[in-house]
Design a protein around this motif. Sequence first.
Motif, PDB file in Angstrom:
ATOM      1  N   ASN A 159     -68.372  31.492   7.537  1.00 49.77           N
ATOM      2  CA  ASN A 159     -69.330  31.757   6.461  1.00 49.77           C
ATOM      3  C   ASN A 159     -68.921  32.894   5.517  1.00 49.77           C
ATOM      4  O   ASN A 159     -69.754  33.665   5.048  1.00 49.77           O
ATOM      5  N   HIS A 160     -67.616  33.022   5.240  1.00 52.84           N
ATOM      6  CA  HIS A 160     -67.141  33.994   4.244  1.00 52.84           C
ATOM      7  C   HIS A 160     -67.026  33.299   2.891  1.00 52.84           C
ATOM      8  O   HIS A 160     -66.466  32.193   2.808  1.00 52.84           O
ATOM      9  N   ALA A 161     -67.540  33.922   1.848  1.00 49.85           N
ATOM     10  CA  ALA A 161     -67.401  33.362   0.504  1.00 49.85           C
ATOM     11  C   ALA A 161     -65.943  33.473   0.062  1.00 49.85           C
ATOM     12  O   ALA A 161     -65.336  34.546   0.160  1.00 49.85           O
ATOM     13  N   VAL A 162     -65.375  32.369  -0.394  1.00 50.92           N
ATOM     14  CA  VAL A 162     -63.952  32.334  -0.772  1.00 50.92           C
ATOM     15  C   VAL A 162     -63.803  31.677  -2.144  1.00 50.92           C
ATOM     16  O   VAL A 162     -64.635  30.859  -2.548  1.00 50.92           O
ATOM     17  N   ALA A 163     -62.737  32.051  -2.849  1.00 52.28           N
ATOM     18  CA  ALA A 163     -62.464  31.457  -4.165  1.00 52.28           C
ATOM     19  C   ALA A 163     -61.010  31.014  -4.232  1.00 52.28           C
ATOM     20  O   ALA A 163     -60.125  31.707  -3.721  1.00 52.28           O
ATOM     21  N   ILE A 164     -60.784  29.865  -4.845  1.00 51.81           N
ATOM     22  CA  ILE A 164     -59.420  29.403  -5.057  1.00 51.81           C
ATOM     23  C   ILE A 164     -59.234  29.081  -6.539  1.00 51.81           C
ATOM     24  O   ILE A 164     -60.057  28.389  -7.146  1.00 51.81           O
ATOM     25  N   HIS A 212     -71.227  36.817  -6.003  1.00 50.72           N
ATOM     26  CA  HIS A 212     -71.212  36.056  -4.744  1.00 50.72           C
ATOM     27  C   HIS A 212     -70.545  36.795  -3.591  1.00 50.72           C
ATOM     28  O   HIS A 212     -70.419  36.242  -2.500  1.00 50.72           O
ATOM     29  N   ASP A 213     -70.101  38.017  -3.832  1.00 45.93           N
ATOM     30  CA  ASP A 213     -69.441  38.836  -2.801  1.00 45.93           C
ATOM     31  C   ASP A 213     -68.315  38.071  -2.098  1.00 45.93           C
ATOM     32  O   ASP A 213     -68.269  37.960  -0.871  1.00 45.93           O
ATOM     33  N   ILE A 214     -67.394  37.526  -2.886  1.00 38.76           N
ATOM     34  CA  ILE A 214     -66.274  36.785  -2.295  1.00 38.76           C
ATOM     35  C   ILE A 214     -65.431  37.708  -1.408  1.00 38.76           C
ATOM     36  O   ILE A 214     -65.274  38.892  -1.695  1.00 38.76           O
ATOM     37  N   GLN A 215     -64.920  37.147  -0.325  1.00 39.69           N
ATOM     38  CA  GLN A 215     -64.150  37.900   0.653  1.00 39.69           C
ATOM     39  C   GLN A 215     -62.667  37.533   0.668  1.00 39.69           C
ATOM     40  O   GLN A 215     -61.870  38.168   1.361  1.00 39.69           O
ATOM     41  N   LEU A 216     -62.297  36.485  -0.091  1.00 38.70           N
ATOM     42  CA  LEU A 216     -60.907  36.016  -0.087  1.00 38.70           C
ATOM     43  C   LEU A 216     -60.636  35.284  -1.396  1.00 38.70           C
ATOM     44  O   LEU A 216     -61.467  34.507  -1.861  1.00 38.70           O
TER      45      LEU A 216
END
Length: 511
Positions: free
Chosen positions: A235-240, A315-319
């Motif tokens: 459940n970590h917010a991630v972006a690509i 969104h506090d992305i983590q990666l």
Amino acid sequence: MGSDAGNQLGKLPPQAVEMEEAVLGALMLEKDALTAVIDILKPENFYKDAHQEIYKAIVTLFNNSEPIDLLTVSNQLKKDGKLELVGGAYYITQLTTRVNSAANIEYHARIITERAIKRDLIKISSEVQRDAFEDTTDAFSLLDHVAQEIYDVSESNIRKNFADMKSLMHEALLELEARKNHSDGLTGIPSGFTALDRLTSGWQRSDLVIIAARPGMGKTAFVVSALRNAAVDFNHAVAIFSLEMSAVQLVNRLISAEAELESEKIKKGNLADYEWEQLLHKTSKLTKAPIFIDDTPGLSILELRAKCRRLKSQHDIQLVVIDYLQLMSGDSSKSGGGGGNREQEIASISRALKTIAKELSIPVIALSQLSRAVETRGGDKRPQLSDLRESGSIEQDADMVMFLYRPEYYGITEDENGMPTQGTGEVIIAKHRNGSLDNVNLKFIGKYTKFADLDMGSGGEGYGSFGSTGIPSEFDSGNTVTFGSKINNPGSDESSSDPSSTTPEDGPAPF
């Protein structure tokens, strides 16, 4: 009436001349006062030209390890031929009478800097207004130029201060205590690959990770698997940022891997009724996953920085993942409109990616192509650091460099131990700034375009040593395929009843 009077008076640029006089006077009264403001104040921060010259003389004396007082400053200005320009010795004497001590010098210096920032912003906005009215101005070039100008103002004036050892030790001990409570050994963002996470403790915050390979080795498949694991299982917010594939193509890969349906079937939509049910059932968690995809082609480093900041705040992305580095464009304002050296451009991009990782305190994973030197080399064609394309700075800036290597791609059917290489991939950690170097073997499932942990025998935990603490119970039960972790237990009810969920034949298809 009042507004008419205000219009007649006109507007003055933001300034704090009295503060400038007080600061310069204090600097000449107390010898150690400059150390409190030298990292805050620059000569151009002063509004009056005379004050800029006086401050330059003070800094020159400081650099030469000479005392700073009324006489030495006057003498330095005389040597520079600027004494009369600033108003003579009398004006310098007057400055020392404007203040009694250097008690509030840092506060005054910050006000001077704030006024200077406002003047810079007024200058930038005036230039923008002028250029925006010109028909010949390219809107996107102007936008890029403005973003860079504002960023430069921010970078040059807002610097992180040093921290004392007491506060750093306290912070370090708190981190150690938090790590002690992680019985699974994960201190960063998990990749979902048991052996890899055991080696790296997850993707670490502020790290720039380069994942490099030749085309066809499965770079995108690997990173999409790791991205999905972090988002769905943890459940970590991630972006690509996908510069090579469209967002829909990327989602199709996620669906294929999650539902364990062949990518060819997904592409053609040639699915049986039970496969549609399987797809809808198994992708329900994927639908709710905090995954953000941006497929802007030719993304510039300025756009990336702005988008990452926005995603972090909203969104506090983590990666963050970039697929891939060589498709990005650098800062056109610094490379003369794209005519600069490509190696320098790649170097500036890799430095900027490291800056983003540090600024947002998140791991940034950038995929990179390897040069053709790998193909021309004899032997098993294992990649090495010198194969990184276009710039040695990629290797220098990265905290970790990982290579993906699939021997079967080169027709190698057995490894040095005589084990079959079909359906396997190797993650080679060639550089690890904060850890050891090692190789990790994974399963490559070509038809589902994904990587997974190698099978650990029936009845084994779905996520190795991290299974008991990292993944919710429903992912460890064998009833749901955990994409990027161990595939279904062959003995489970679902795998025996559903023909498409059995352990697949590992295809060497390049993705």
